[in-house]
Design an enzyme around this catalytic site. Structure first.
Site, PDB file in Angstrom:
ATOM      1  N   ARG A 190       6.015  34.331 -14.622  1.00 36.24           N
ATOM      2  CA  ARG A 190       5.369  35.327 -13.774  1.00 36.24           C
ATOM      3  C   ARG A 190       6.375  36.422 -13.398  1.00 36.24           C
ATOM      4  O   ARG A 190       7.448  36.126 -12.843  1.00 36.24           O
ATOM      5  CB  ARG A 190       4.821  34.657 -12.511  1.00 36.24           C
ATOM      6  CG  ARG A 190       4.269  35.597 -11.452  1.00 36.24           C
ATOM      7  CD  ARG A 190       3.038  36.332 -11.914  1.00 36.24           C
ATOM      8  NE  ARG A 190       2.387  37.023 -10.810  1.00 36.24           N
ATOM      9  CZ  ARG A 190       1.423  37.916 -10.957  1.00 36.24           C
ATOM     10  NH1 ARG A 190       1.004  38.238 -12.172  1.00 36.24           N
ATOM     11  NH2 ARG A 190       0.873  38.483  -9.905  1.00 36.24           N
ATOM     12  N   GLN A 239      15.754  34.631  -5.049  1.00 36.55           N
ATOM     13  CA  GLN A 239      16.445  33.487  -4.468  1.00 36.55           C
ATOM     14  C   GLN A 239      15.531  32.640  -3.593  1.00 36.55           C
ATOM     15  O   GLN A 239      15.644  31.406  -3.573  1.00 36.55           O
ATOM     16  CB  GLN A 239      17.644  33.964  -3.643  1.00 36.55           C
ATOM     17  CG  GLN A 239      18.493  32.827  -3.086  1.00 36.55           C
ATOM     18  CD  GLN A 239      19.743  33.325  -2.390  1.00 36.55           C
ATOM     19  OE1 GLN A 239      20.123  34.478  -2.542  1.00 36.55           O
ATOM     20  NE2 GLN A 239      20.387  32.465  -1.633  1.00 36.55           N
ATOM     21  N   GLU A 271       0.828  -1.210   0.000  1.00 40.09           N
ATOM     22  CA  GLU A 271       0.000   0.000   0.000  1.00 40.09           C
ATOM     23  C   GLU A 271       0.861   1.259   0.000  1.00 40.09           C
ATOM     24  O   GLU A 271       0.609   2.208  -0.760  1.00 40.09           O
ATOM     25  CB  GLU A 271      -0.934   0.014   1.213  1.00 40.09           C
ATOM     26  CG  GLU A 271      -1.801   1.270   1.288  1.00 40.09           C
ATOM     27  CD  GLU A 271      -2.957   1.135   2.236  1.00 40.09           C
ATOM     28  OE1 GLU A 271      -3.796   0.235   2.013  1.00 40.09           O
ATOM     29  OE2 GLU A 271      -3.032   1.915   3.200  1.00 40.09           O
TER      30      GLU A 271
END
Length: 381
Positions: free
Chosen positions: A269, A280, A243
């Protein structure tokens, strides 16, 4: 770093368009908490549900790392995280334990249905008073005669529970014997005394139905026992390794998709006359996403290989689960921050990924339980 053969890569790439199509309506489904159950036969037809299972049952016969590689592609290309979680539950809840521990009669009776998607599957472990403490379960399975057991008890927070056709129920067959007294039974929908409750609303993975199950004098054939009587906890340990490896392989794919999105957005952007990638602090978040992805991916595939080779990987899986679940949350949080206002708005789907990722630190054993397991193995506790 894991290297893939041309055949393995072709197998994964062959699913790409299907994965994208299955997640096309993910935003509406998330708003309405709608499970795409109508896709189950189509998913089965692609062979996805049968990847790791024997060809004699209709499966693909692929090894664990190859199966994980394909599921990583699911996480990368299908934006419906809840659907992906339900798909992994189909594989690990019933397919894995029946394939590994079931009688030949049970394998031939159930596995073809699991593989072709004609049934939806779940497993019932968690109870009202015990989540990660599975050994404390109180649901009982009493022997009625040579042919039947009678189940009584309640199971809570069961993924796929409200819609499941087959549920593997973990129940106590020997009272007072702790983990050694647990056995596993395949219970089919429509069995008298088996009742599934309605879906429960939740924070994330909203398109994967979660609910409670009740068993009241529920008669189950002894032939439906998966594995040997009293060996259910050993079966559970095996299944939970699968799982973690399969469900978080999907998370790896989601992390890669998120990283790609964030890099592209940060470069396009602009703020204060420059791309935000030139900041940074933004670049640091993206680098952290990349480091988390590759570190977790390497750990997962190394653990999978060792697990298949028969090595003891209990601690490795516990650490893998913590690494993946917490890295996934960190990745989603960073993506929301990088996308700013767009990351916070529902229409872009970024905040949904954060809600989905949060569940990973809880299901399959909380991060705290996994860390405690490692501490015990180190002799700290």
């Amino acid at each position: 770093m894991q290297q893939w053969t041309d055949k393995q890569q072709e197998l994964r790439d062959g699913y790409t368009e299907a994965f994208r199509a299955w997640g096309a309506d993910h935003l509406r489904r998330d708003r309405e908490a709608e499970f795409a159950g109508e896709l189950w036969p189509a998913i089965g037809a692609t062979g996805l549900f049968g990847l790791p299972f024997g060809t004699e049952y209709g499966g693909g016969g692929h090894d664990l790392p190859t199966t994980m590689h394909v599921l990583e592609g699911l996480g990368r290309h299908c934006r419906d995280g809840g659907l992906g979680f339900s798909i992994s539950t189909q594989l690990v809840s019933t397919g894995v334990p029946v394939h590994r521990f079931g009688s030949e009669e049970l394998k031939h009776r159930l596995l073809p249905k699991v593989i072709d998607g004609s049934v939806i599957c779940a497993h019932a472990i968690t109870e009202p008073h015990g989540g990660s403490d599975a050994a404390a379960m109180q649901t009982t399975a009493e022997r009625r005669d040579d042919e039947n057991y009678v189940l009584n008890g309640r199971k809570f927070f069961i993924t796929n529970g409200p819609v499941a056709d087959v549920v593997l129920v973990y129940a106590r067959t020997s009272p007072g014997t702790g983990p050694l007294g647990i056995s596993v039974f395949a219970v089919e929908k429509g069995t008298p005394g088996f009742e599934a409750g309605p879906p429960i609303d939740k924070m994330g993975l909203r398109t994967s139905p979660l609910g409670n199950l009740t068993f009241t004098d529920c008669v189950v054939p002894a032939a439906n026992m998966v594995g040997r009587r009293g060996k259910g906890f050993l079966l559970l340990d095996y299944v939970m390794k699968w799982e973690v490896l399969l469900s978080f392989a999907i998370s790896l794919g989601a992390m890669e998709h998120r990283l790609e999105q964030s890099v592209e957005y940060a470069k396009s952007r602009k703020q204060f006359g420059a791309p935000i990638a030139s900041c940074q602090l933004i670049a640091e978040k993206i680098v952290q996403m990349k480091m988390d992805l590759e570190t977790t991916r390497n750990w997962f595939y190394d653990t999978a290989k060792r697990f298949e080779a028969g090595e003891d990987v209990m601690v490795d899986v516990a650490m893998a689960k913590v690494l993946a679940s917490e890295a996934n949350v960190r990745s989603a949080t960073n993506a929301v921050q990088i996308f700013g206002g767009r990351g916070y708005l529902s229409e872009f789907g970024i905040e949904k990924e954060l809600r989905d990722a949060t569940g990973g630190t809880i299901y399959s054993g909380t991060s705290e339980v996994q860390r405690d397991k490692v501490a015990r193995m180190l002799g700290v506790r």
